[in-house]
Enzyme design. Structure first.
Site, PDB file in Angstrom:
ATOM      1  N   GLY A  53     -10.366  -1.301   6.494  1.00 19.54           N
ATOM      2  CA  GLY A  53      -8.931  -1.364   6.230  1.00 19.54           C
ATOM      3  C   GLY A  53      -8.079  -0.672   7.287  1.00 19.54           C
ATOM      4  N   ILE A  89       2.046  13.191  10.051  1.00 17.92           N
ATOM      5  CA  ILE A  89       2.310  14.279  11.008  1.00 17.92           C
ATOM      6  C   ILE A  89       3.818  14.433  11.166  1.00 17.92           C
ATOM      7  CG2 ILE A  89       1.955  15.125  13.353  1.00 17.92           C
ATOM      8  CD1 ILE A  89      -0.475  13.339  13.592  1.00 17.92           C
ATOM      9  N   LYS A 104       8.784  -9.364  -3.793  1.00 17.92           N
ATOM     10  CA  LYS A 104       8.743 -10.780  -4.187  1.00 17.92           C
ATOM     11  C   LYS A 104       7.631 -11.026  -5.195  1.00 17.92           C
ATOM     12  CE  LYS A 104       6.503 -11.798   0.191  1.00 17.92           C
ATOM     13  NZ  LYS A 104       6.444 -12.500   1.447  1.00 17.92           N
ATOM     14  N   LYS A 149       6.388   2.933  18.985  1.00 17.69           N
ATOM     15  CA  LYS A 149       6.467   4.331  18.567  1.00 17.69           C
ATOM     16  C   LYS A 149       6.931   5.226  19.722  1.00 17.69           C
ATOM     17  CE  LYS A 149       3.093   3.728  14.862  1.00 17.69           C
ATOM     18  NZ  LYS A 149       1.634   3.624  14.571  1.00 17.69           N
ATOM     19  N   THR A 158       0.823  -1.209   0.000  1.00 17.85           N
ATOM     20  CA  THR A 158       0.000   0.000   0.000  1.00 17.85           C
ATOM     21  C   THR A 158       0.855   1.256   0.000  1.00 17.85           C
ATOM     22  OG1 THR A 158      -1.622  -1.223   1.291  1.00 17.85           O
ATOM     23  CG2 THR A 158      -1.860   1.167   1.230  1.00 17.85           C
TER      24      THR A 158
END
Lengths: 435, 435
Positions: free
Chosen positions: A187, A136, A45, A205, A13
């Site tokens: 999603g 951000i 791949k 994070k 994506t």
């Protein structure tokens, strides 16, 4: 005009989004980077699936070594995610003399020291703005504009999946499982959303934010972490009654000498901007000793916002700003003075407790006795008359307690003792309260 | 360790804050800039007044040439404000081979081209993060992290004085004059607040934002601008009834081909984060074509937030990031392709109109006739029964009209015609509506 050749590893994506910008925004790139940026190779791949974007077939490859060995390529963007083979590929590219850009927070959180030491050894850089809060620009800001400050605290909503689920529960009264399904349908959540909902993604994070704000190299597994799985639709009702919303917060608090790090579902006052971050949005509030509070809000995930951060990093890398910043900050350098972390037992804050108790005399007395013994003072207590039909005697009822500030160690012991009271059923659900 | 010598011109509120950081945060600076940053000279016409900070007397001077001629000084921070002698001093310092940092938005907005051309000619840089939104790192972000984007729009609250005044009127029902006095008492407004309340300060900042977002060199005087002087306490009541708050917005909208620039008091929906920016805070929402909306909120003025931005610029300058960015972006360069500005008559948006009208038959008919003639469609209309005592006949009443989107030129003509209707008294107050 000078030309810079770039390779992309991983055409999922985000990779498709990056390719789209490189191919369709070339005028923007020329004006920002002062040179032609050419997408020279894409390695995946699977190079046959149609990604809805037209890519020149001659740049597609399944061979990672053809990227490493191509001397014309100076920058490689890693977007395969996960630890391996991402780690091996990144190390290979650095050693082949390429600068690396990655959106891989797990990789940076887990292998930061190895990766950045290798980059330093090779005279190369790693840029990673997209690893935290997608579009951000929080990492760049911490590494540049806010550098005059001693960071006092960071409060952040860094996981869009959890924020979407909590927002659904908050705004529509959806139960947890249905909210997860809705997130998957749209999603926002993966088929197995464990790493998001159990707080793993958020602590990884937070590890990265802590490195930038305090120069701390933290083992992400050592950060106290509570996921959102135990948050129930009913908690939003009680939280609302008390004037709060519920958010999964990643917190780094340096307001005392030692630094407090944790991730947990947290009651945030309705007037606090963090409480208004809805859907899959992310937000970060940094408080600096000079600048005061600075609040950032935007899309923390998704193809184009993340691609925006990656291409921003690409421009920084190509222009040489990344190298300057890396030289100055020496990120994940074991020789750096470490900030001291606070013992989790010494965290000090307010709590929200929800427990299922028998509706009979003496219960509140017993529970308040346990809290009192552990020096925990009650700020509010809610118990609503139940409307459920009586079965064998009275049905159990929810008892909600909001406490004044207490020591974490005391709170954990008190919860343990409360769970052993015979009229308290099951686990005591505890959340932090931000005030 | 290398040493960098810095001079400060202007020891007012901000200058004192910068001196404070340089003297008290030297460890932070060493770690951020990788070298010792020494405050070598402070130049002000008054070097005797006590500013509540202990400064070595040997670095104080009233002689600007002693700064220019000191070869050891490589960076000069200009904080005297205004156009002259700031312009002359900045040019002098650039020509003497020094990099410049300034918080002076009027100077940059008015003389950007001359200053940046001179800097380019001398191989020197000008950093100016503090010129817009104080501590909020919006300029750096536009110049780096968001560079992959085509900016679609900027909506910003850039003047803390106006936002404080409007917040007082909104939240406490204070009238305009009292709110101005309160702002002056708290140090948010100057004795003569004209440049803030008439929107001059905001258009100057919008000029700078437009340069960074679109590469446009704009004469700030050419930007359509309405101040907040005509906003009345009663407008907040009507705006609330319609679901809005009132904010002074600086807008750059590139959503059509040409770019729309204006500053005006604007009705902002209560659910829009911009509507929740209160007191003297500033905020900016940038929408990029890749990143989507990114929202920044923080302190736009005041000693330490502004000093934070200046010292951030100092670190960027010393490390050489500023020079790289300047080379890539070529700000205020007359050779750059210009973005096209939209003719103000072609602006297209919703309006709020307040007028004082006679409470008699036919008035609404006349007014709606004028609007209809100019192809302006009414979205809402409010007229409350007056409670004021009758004097000679019925007293005039307020009529409020919110319109659907219309062409600006049509709106201005319609307002002109409405003001000529005999049953309409005085001026029609018009504000934009953001939707």
């Amino acid at each position: 005009m000078e030309t810079v050749s770039v390779a992309l590893i991983g055409l999922g994506t985000i990779g498709t989004g990056v390719a789209k910008i490189l191919l369709e925004h070339s005028d923007v790139l020329v004006s920002a980077a002062g040179r032609q940026v050419v997408l020279a190779k894409i390695c995946d791949k699977d190079i046959t699936t149609n990604r809805g974007i037209t890519l020149p077939s001659e740049i597609m490859t399944t061979d990672i070594d053809s990227v490493a060995n191509d001397k014309s390529i100076s920058v490689v963007i890693e977007l395969i995610g996960g630890l391996e083979p991402a780690r091996t590929f990144v190390l290979k590219m650095l050693r082949a003399g390429k600068n690396v850009i990655t959106a891989n927070k797990a990789l940076i959180a887990q292998h930061g020291q190895e990766l950045f030491d290798t980059a330093r050894g090779c005279g190369r850089t790693i840029a990673f703005e997209a690893a935290v809060c997608g579009g951000i620009p929080i990492l760049g800001t911490l590494m540049t504009s806010l550098q005059a400050n001693r960071v006092k605290s960071i409060h952040a909503i860094v996981n869009g999946t959890c924020n979407f689920i909590l927002s659904q529960m908050e705004e529509n009264g959806t139960n947890y499982n249905d909210a997860v399904k809705e997130a998957q349908r749209l999603g926002y959540a993966e088929a197995n959303p464990a790493m998001d909902v159990d707080g793993t993604d958020s602590v990884q994070k937070l590890t990265i934010l802590s490195q930038l704000a305090f120069g701390m190299t933290v083992d992400w597994k050592s950060i106290p972490r509570t996921g959102i799985e135990a948050v129930d639709a009913i908690d939003f009702r009680y939280a609302r009654e008390l004037g709060y919303k519920i958010k999964l917060l990643a917190v780094a608090d340096a307001s005392s000498n030692d630094i407090e790090l944790h991730v947990s579902p947290t009651l945030v006052r309705k007037t606090d901007p963090l409480s208004r971050v809805s859907d899959a949005f992310n937000a970060v509030r940094v408080i600096g000793d000079c600048v005061g509070p600075v609040f950032f809000h935007g899309l923390g995930a998704g193809r184009m916002p993340t691609a925006s951060a990656i291409v921003g990093d690409l421009i920084d890398t190509v222009l040489g700003r990344t190298a300057i910043t890396a030289g100055a900050l020496q990120l994940w350098n074991e020789n750096k003075r470490e900030a001291k972390r606070k013992d989790p037992n010494e965290f000090y804050g307010k709590s929200y407790l929800r427990m299922l108790v028998d509706d009979q005399p003496g219960v509140v007395h017993n529970i308040s006795g346990v809290l009192g013994k552990h020096k925990i003072s009650i700020a509010s207590m809610i118990q609503h008359e139940t409307t459920e039909p009586k079965q064998n005697g009275k049905p159990p009822v929810f008892l909600i307690i909001a406490t004044h500030k207490s020591r974490e160690g005391d709170m954990l012991e008190a919860i343990n003792e409360m769970e052993n009271i015979s009229s308290v059923h099951g686990k005591v659900v505890r959340m932090r309260v931000l005030d």
